[in-house]
Design a protein around this motif. Sequence first.
Motif: not given
Length: 198
Positions: A181-182, A118, A178, A174-175, A121, A125
Amino acid sequence: MLTTALSLKAAIDELFARHNLSIRRVRGQGYDGASNMSAYYVHCFTHQLQLVVVGLATKHYEIYRLYKELSNLLNVVGGSCKRIDLLRESLGLNSEVETGSGKNQELSLARAGDTRWSSHEKTIIRLLTLYPSVIDVLEYTEKSGEFSNYQNESRGLQEFMKTFNFVFYLHLMKYILGVTNTLCQALQRKDQDMLNAV
């Protein structure tokens, strides 16, 4: 008492029931190599997910190249105090930094680590946020005689960062990161339902 996996499970269930404990709150299990205890062994779901993402990413050439170039970029832009100061100047910040929690953390590129996927990410960002300033630093590094050992690398990084593939894969990762990571956060909840997680 037999030491089969089934009898040991029954004994553990009975112990938990007697002390009114929930198996869902178990945080760690050790088997000491005993094969009869590993009848139903569940590896850390978050770690498994990160290993899958790392494994797939390194097998895709464009993603592999993206992360290789990001690593080079971090070495060039964040490799010296002078270049970090150039980044800050490009952002319109003076060199006097106010310290404290959350005050300066977003002003530099974050170095990613494979054990915490993660963190990749966060690197992406920050690069998206600092993109124009990073280009400024690379242009200065290429044209300045101060950083002669980084001039060619800076030029190559600028060219790569301006390609469609770089921008596309940066936004794609990035998508994807994301979403994963969630999912990683959900898998680390304190009261995890093991059957649902499986």
